[in-house]
Write an enzyme that holds these catalytic residues in place. Structure first.
Site, mmCIF file in Angstrom:
data_model
loop_
_atom_site.group_PDB
_atom_site.id
_atom_site.type_symbol
_atom_site.label_atom_id
_atom_site.label_comp_id
_atom_site.label_asym_id
_atom_site.label_seq_id
_atom_site.Cartn_x
_atom_site.Cartn_y
_atom_site.Cartn_z
ATOM 1 N N CYS A 2 6.017 4.958 -3.660
ATOM 2 C CA CYS A 2 7.183 5.487 -4.385
ATOM 3 C C CYS A 2 6.695 6.521 -5.389
ATOM 4 C CB CYS A 2 7.969 4.430 -5.130
ATOM 5 S SG CYS A 2 8.685 3.182 -4.080
ATOM 6 N N ARG A 27 3.798 9.773 -1.353
ATOM 7 C CA ARG A 27 3.805 8.393 -1.859
ATOM 8 C C ARG A 27 4.862 7.529 -1.171
ATOM 9 N NH1 ARG A 27 1.043 7.994 -6.660
ATOM 10 N NH2 ARG A 27 2.085 6.032 -7.085
ATOM 11 N N ASN A 100 8.739 2.385 -9.649
ATOM 12 C CA ASN A 100 7.644 2.309 -8.680
ATOM 13 C C ASN A 100 6.882 1.027 -8.999
ATOM 14 O OD1 ASN A 100 5.375 2.703 -7.068
ATOM 15 N ND2 ASN A 100 4.407 4.082 -8.539
ATOM 16 N N GLU A 488 -13.048 4.322 12.016
ATOM 17 C CA GLU A 488 -12.297 5.376 11.342
ATOM 18 C C GLU A 488 -11.560 6.264 12.364
ATOM 19 O OE1 GLU A 488 -11.186 5.902 8.587
ATOM 20 O OE2 GLU A 488 -10.836 8.039 8.412
#
Ligand code: M6R
Length: 615
Positions: A2, A27, A100, A488
């Protein structure tokens, strides 16, 4: 997780808020909203979807205002929809709040509020906060809103960064934080609030990082007022310089941030090394850890705690440290470490790795290690982040802002810093000969040039991506320090293309996963020149015998594996311990092109957020 942004001043707030939200969209991006202070009270506009959808929604609305709050959401409580989008209003419509974090005890608080007659419009934990503040403001005869906010927050278990507008106090913005980042930008005659510096940087570089459990009152007619949750006033807000440039936040001609960041790796790695290697004096010196170097030299054990890609960098760190420094290393998922009552001693050094420096689990692992008396060292990219302020000492990766949700340059910069740390300690402990040290340093310094060579393979990797794009699964194999590279590579593919991918140590195949191999299975093998090369060749044979399709990453000039492969990517040779720095790059490009061919939103993959600041 957020993003929050707020403005109070004399400029038009709406464009500042919308542009700020776009910069914070990494975000979270499942819904967005804005609340504006207007003549007739607070106007609220919010909807499901990305910030651009909010912009469309607001296009025919009156957005004139010089004060407002805005939010881009990554859903925790309640599905992404219009009702659950922030801001949330109090029942009388006089308070608007963005949040948030997570209110962990929201159910208890909600029941209490419902029993007092409050009605909820959303399924969020956040709506509890706004009703609670209103309840205290009214029922306890509190005269100042900031005091009601403080009292409400005393009841909250969990994390928050909040900003509140009040129709009764149209000159005032209240903000508070605990466990989620929040900074206040101080303009000439205005204030900016945001989850990080990105929305603020074009207006001011003067910022105050709010500390945990602080409540600040922003009022254009008064001095910035900060109190802690126990009502003790802070004598003076510590104003710092924001270390960020606007150009770093742009795409710079690339189609996506991810591609830009992949191509920035030669520079990012050079920046990670800059000023840290002195070949004339035969030393590596990491300024940020000098004061704790003795502790590191005397450590009985290193514990590396991290999440996601940073955890993969940590696994590379294990190989680097154990090979060079010859001290045991344990690499821990921060989320597991914190809850399993780990044994931590005072002579342990915990190295926490995080790009954002805001990952909740990594921060909790740091707090736990500190509470047990261990030395805590950070490896972090975001200057001024929570992690960088919490650790005893640390080294920044200096990779520059990473905006694409899939981490790329942060990974190679983290491995670079881990290599530098290992070299520094290994020399000082007398574990590494000068000639070997020179050879590794020399190879490290040549890595940026080698990555530049690999980036020239972009078009041929695009061709390989065409083969992978319609597949449902993929297996990545590697051995030794290339095992974390396999992990990865698989993570990159799954998070942005939604193809199911698994990374394995190549020899583990025959203990189960080989059952998955058939003619439809791409098997991506990192088979560069290394101690176990011949063993990897045998593992490739086993896959071919089951009709799997081999995509190999080999060292330049390789013939053996090349002949066995359906597709082959040749990369420059380097010191084995540094292979992750080169071998991970073609895998990033492969994932990028596969995702693009599948029509995925590369920079904002579904269900994800860049900064995971909730548990
Ligand atoms: O900011 P951090 O490095 O602490 O983030 C950790 C993970 O959330 C992050 O690496 C995540 O796995 C990335 N999306 C991977 O590309």
């Amino acid at each position: 997780m957020c993003g929050i942004v707020a403005y109070l001043g004399h400029k038009q707030a709406y464009p500042i808020l919308i542009n700020g939200l776009k910069r914070l969209e990494y975000r979270g991006y499942d819904s967005a909203g804005v609340a504006l202070m207007q003549e007739n009270g607070i106007s609220l506009y919010k909807c499901r979807g990305k910030v651009s959808e909010l912009e469309d929604y607001c296009s025919d609305k009156n957005t004139t205002s010089t004060m407002g709050i805005a939010h881009t959401r990554w859903a925790t409580h309640g599905e992404p929809n219009d009702q659950n989008a922030h801001p949330h209003l109090s029942e009388d419509g006089k308070l608007a709040l963005i949040h948030n974090g997570i209110v962990e005890n929201y159910l208890v608080l909600k029941q209490e509020l419902i029993s007092r007659g409050y009605k909820f419009k959303s399924n969020t934990d956040t709506e509890v906060l706004v009703h609670l503040i209103q309840d205290i403001y009214k029922s306890e005869q509190v005269t100042e809103l900031a005091e009601a906010v403080r009292l409400a927050l005393l009841n909250v278990v969990g994390t928050y960064a909040i900003a509140i507008l009040s129709a009764d106090n149209p000159d005032e913005l209240i903000v508070a934080k605990k466990g989620s980042p929040l900074l206040i930008g101080i303009g000439k005659d205005d204030y900016f609030v945001a989850s990080d510096g990105a929305p603020i940087v074009e207006y001011t570089k003067r910022v105050v990082y709010l500390e945990d459990e602080e409540v600040a009152v922003l009022n254009l007619n008064k001095k910035l007022e900060i109190k802690n949750i126990n009502s003790e006033a802070k004598k003076r807000a510590y104003v710092q310089k924001l270390e960020l440039n606007l150009e770093q936040l742009e795409k710079g001609g690339f189609e996506h941030y991810m591609l830009k960041e992949i191509f920035e790796q030669p520079k990012a790695i050079s920046d990670s090394m800059r000023g840290r290697v002195n070949t004339k004096k035969d030393v590596v010196s990491l300024g940020g850890i000098i004061e704790y170097e003795e502790k590191m030299l005397n450590a009985k054990r290193f514990i590396i705690a991290a999440c996601g890609t940073s955890w993969h960098a940590g696994l590379c760190g294990e190989y680097l440290f154990e090979n060079l420094v010859r001290v045991p290393v344990e690499v821990e998922y921060a989320s597991e470490f914190r809850y399993r009552n780990p044994i931590i001693n005072e002579d342990d050094v915990l190295i926490a790795i995080s790009q954002s420096g805001e990952t909740a689990d990594t921060i909790a692992a740091v707090e736990l290690a500190k509470s047990k008396g261990a030395t805590v060292i950070g490896i972090c990219n975001v200057v001024g982040s929570t992690l960088s302020r919490l650790t005893h000492a640390g080294s920044y990766t200096h990779a520059g802002p990473e905006i694409g949700v899939a981490s790329t340059k942060a990974f190679t910069a983290q491995v670079t810093v881990l290599a530098l740390m290992a070299l520094c300690l290994a020399r000082k402990k007398g574990k590494l000969s000068l000639s070997k040290y020179h050879q590794i340093i020399n190879d490290l310094e040549n890595i940026p040039e080698k990555i530049t060579e690999i980036l020239k393979l972009n078009d041929s990797i695009k061709e390989i991506a065409k083969y992978c794009a319609d597949k449902r699964n993929a297996i990545y194999l590697g051995r030794g320090i290339n095992y974390p590279v396999a992990l990865e590579g698989a993570l990159k593919l799954k998070e942005i293309s939604y193809i199911h991918a698994e990374g394995y140590p190549a020899a583990e195949m025959k203990h189960g996963p080989i059952a998955l191999v058939d003619e439809e299975m791409p098997v991506i093998v990192i088979a560069t020149e290394q101690e176990t090369y011949e063993k990897v060749v045998s593992n490739i044979q086993e896959v071919i015998a089951r009709k799997g399709k081999i995509i190999s990453i080999v060292s330049e000039g390789d013939t053996q594996v090349k002949k066995m492969s359906d597709f082959c990517i040749e990369i420059p040779r380097t010191e084995e311990l540094l292979t992750p720095l080169v071998a991970s790059v073609p895998l990033q490009l492969l994932a990028y092109h596969v995702a693009l061919l599948r029509g995925c939103d590369v920079d904002k993959p579904r269900n994800l957020a860049k900064s995971v600041s909730v548990e």
